[in-house]
Design a protein around this motif. Structure first.
Motif, PDB file in Angstrom:
ATOM      1  N   LYS A  67      14.042 -20.818 -27.137  1.00  0.00           N
ATOM      2  CA  LYS A  67      14.231 -22.264 -26.976  1.00  0.00           C
ATOM      3  C   LYS A  67      14.955 -22.847 -28.191  1.00  0.00           C
TER       4      LYS A  67
ATOM      5  N   ASP B 279       9.627 -30.293 -24.801  1.00  0.00           N
ATOM      6  CA  ASP B 279       9.860 -30.226 -23.360  1.00  0.00           C
ATOM      7  C   ASP B 279       8.633 -29.666 -22.663  1.00  0.00           C
TER       8      ASP B 279
ATOM      9  N   SER C 247       7.587 -28.054 -18.610  1.00  0.00           N
ATOM     10  CA  SER C 247       8.163 -27.721 -17.310  1.00  0.00           C
ATOM     11  C   SER C 247       7.174 -26.919 -16.487  1.00  0.00           C
TER      12      SER C 247
ATOM     13  N   PHE D 294      12.079 -15.153 -16.411  1.00  0.00           N
ATOM     14  CA  PHE D 294      10.663 -15.135 -16.799  1.00  0.00           C
ATOM     15  C   PHE D 294       9.885 -15.968 -15.788  1.00  0.00           C
TER      16      PHE D 294
ATOM     17  N   ASP E 167      10.458 -16.912 -11.840  1.00  0.00           N
ATOM     18  CA  ASP E 167      11.838 -16.636 -11.413  1.00  0.00           C
ATOM     19  C   ASP E 167      11.939 -15.646 -10.240  1.00  0.00           C
TER      20      ASP E 167
ATOM     21  N   LYS F  23      21.928 -19.503 -13.889  1.00  0.00           N
ATOM     22  CA  LYS F  23      20.649 -20.222 -13.852  1.00  0.00           C
ATOM     23  C   LYS F  23      20.758 -21.543 -14.622  1.00  0.00           C
TER      24      LYS F  23
ATOM     25  N   HIS G 272      16.344 -26.727 -13.484  1.00  0.00           N
ATOM     26  CA  HIS G 272      15.715 -27.949 -13.980  1.00  0.00           C
ATOM     27  C   HIS G 272      15.970 -28.130 -15.475  1.00  0.00           C
ATOM     28  N   ARG G 273      15.748 -27.050 -16.283  1.00  0.00           N
ATOM     29  CA  ARG G 273      15.891 -27.165 -17.730  1.00  0.00           C
ATOM     30  C   ARG G 273      17.360 -27.314 -18.130  1.00  0.00           C
TER      31      ARG G 273
HETATM   32  P1  IMP Z   1       6.733 -24.466 -20.619  1.00  0.00           P
HETATM   33  O1  IMP Z   1       7.277 -25.785 -20.250  1.00  0.00           O
HETATM   34  O2  IMP Z   1       7.701 -23.667 -21.455  1.00  0.00           O
HETATM   35  O3  IMP Z   1       5.358 -24.553 -21.221  1.00  0.00           O
HETATM   36  O4  IMP Z   1       6.579 -23.641 -19.257  1.00  0.00           O
HETATM   37  C1  IMP Z   1       5.446 -23.721 -18.427  1.00  0.00           C
HETATM   38  C2  IMP Z   1       5.417 -22.622 -17.380  1.00  0.00           C
HETATM   39  O5  IMP Z   1       6.198 -23.043 -16.256  1.00  0.00           O
HETATM   40  C3  IMP Z   1       6.005 -21.274 -17.792  1.00  0.00           C
HETATM   41  O6  IMP Z   1       5.055 -20.491 -18.442  1.00  0.00           O
HETATM   42  C4  IMP Z   1       6.407 -20.704 -16.442  1.00  0.00           C
HETATM   43  O7  IMP Z   1       5.307 -20.142 -15.807  1.00  0.00           O
HETATM   44  C5  IMP Z   1       6.834 -21.930 -15.648  1.00  0.00           C
HETATM   45  N1  IMP Z   1       8.291 -22.144 -15.768  1.00  0.00           N
HETATM   46  C6  IMP Z   1       8.927 -23.181 -16.370  1.00  0.00           C
HETATM   47  N2  IMP Z   1      10.266 -23.056 -16.283  1.00  0.00           N
HETATM   48  C7  IMP Z   1      10.493 -21.909 -15.598  1.00  0.00           C
HETATM   49  C8  IMP Z   1      11.683 -21.223 -15.196  1.00  0.00           C
HETATM   50  O8  IMP Z   1      12.832 -21.626 -15.460  1.00  0.00           O
HETATM   51  N3  IMP Z   1      11.485 -20.084 -14.502  1.00  0.00           N
HETATM   52  C9  IMP Z   1      10.274 -19.590 -14.208  1.00  0.00           C
HETATM   53  N4  IMP Z   1       9.137 -20.154 -14.563  1.00  0.00           N
HETATM   54  C10 IMP Z   1       9.237 -21.331 -15.269  1.00  0.00           C
END
Ligand code: IMP
Length: 208
Positions: free
Chosen positions: A15, A71, A73, A153, A156, A176, A181-182
């Motif tokens: 990140k 962030d 997600s 990860f 996905d 991707k 979203h990100r």
């Molecule tokens: P964080 O926002 O980095 O804490 O992500 C939270 C969780 O959401 C991750 O551990 C994944 O399980 C899931 N996640 C978030 N973004 C993705 C992605 O782009 N691909 C797959 N899983 C995601």
């Protein structure tokens, strides 16, 4: 004038390098939690991605005295009322692996016809006194019936994106990032970053 400092509320090297690259053309010094000593961890116990992103950004900004970007997600599945949602990382338990989470979700979706799901991402920038900006994006797709692809990860391998006829785990990083979203939330932030820097100047001059 010295560059304004913006701290990323993460220790995740992936990140950190993604955000540094994204904002490399702007006059801002990007730091991360790696550049500071230990600070108390922020509990991500909000009901929404926005709450968690704001809590992480604001709490860290208050502790460090710098503006902070955080962030949050996760994946929302329509037929499961939005689960795993803010619990995405811990869906199959506190110590769950990505595989555990994928298997639990596939099990929950056995026999379910409505397979619609969305990844959501909120990016929040907060200053120590509290004001904040947020950027939010989503990517809509479907949960397939078994894991496909070995890249990426999290969820996905089971998230299928119909416009490209691939799961996220079958896409290159560039593919991707264009649709995720990100990737889209980060692009929104980059496109507005000149305005963000002005906003930071104004907010931080009010803090003293
Ligand atoms: P964080 O926002 O980095 O804490 O992500 C939270 C969780 O959401 C991750 O551990 C994944 O399980 C899931 N996640 C978030 N973004 C993705 C992605 O782009 N691909 C797959 N899983 C995601």
């Amino acid at each position: 004038m010295p560059k304004r400092i913006l701290v990323l509320a993460t220790r995740n090297p992936g990140k950190i390098s993604e955000f540094k690259e994204l904002l490399s053309s702007f006059s801002v010094e990007i730091k991360s939690l790696q550049d500071f000593g230990p600070i108390p961890p922020v509990k991500e116990d909000g009901d929404t991605f926005e709450e968690n992103a704001y809590k992480k950004a604001h709490t860290t900004a208050k502790i460090l005295g710098f503006p902070v970007l955080a962030d949050d997600s996760g994946l929302e599945v329509q037929a499961l009322g939005g689960l795993p949602g803010v619990r995405s990382a811990r869906y199959a338990g506190e110590k769950a692996t990505d595989r555990d989470n994928n298997l639990k979700l596939l099990e929950a979706m056995k026999g379910v016809v409505d397979r619609r799901a969305s990844f959501r991402c909120v990016i929040c920038i907060a200053v120590p006194r509290g004001p904040a900006l947020t950027y939010e994006e989503a990517c809509h797709g479907e949960i397939i019936h078994e894991m496909e692809g070995d890249r990426g990860f999290g969820y996905d391998p089971i998230f299928y994106y119909p416009p490209l006829k691939k799961t996220f785990a079958q896409m290159t990083v560039e593919e991707k990032n264009r649709v995720s979203h990100r990737g889209k939330a980060a692009a929104q932030l980059r496109d507005e970053f000149d305005k963000v820097l002005l906003w930071l100047e104004q907010r931080l001059s009010e803090e003293v």
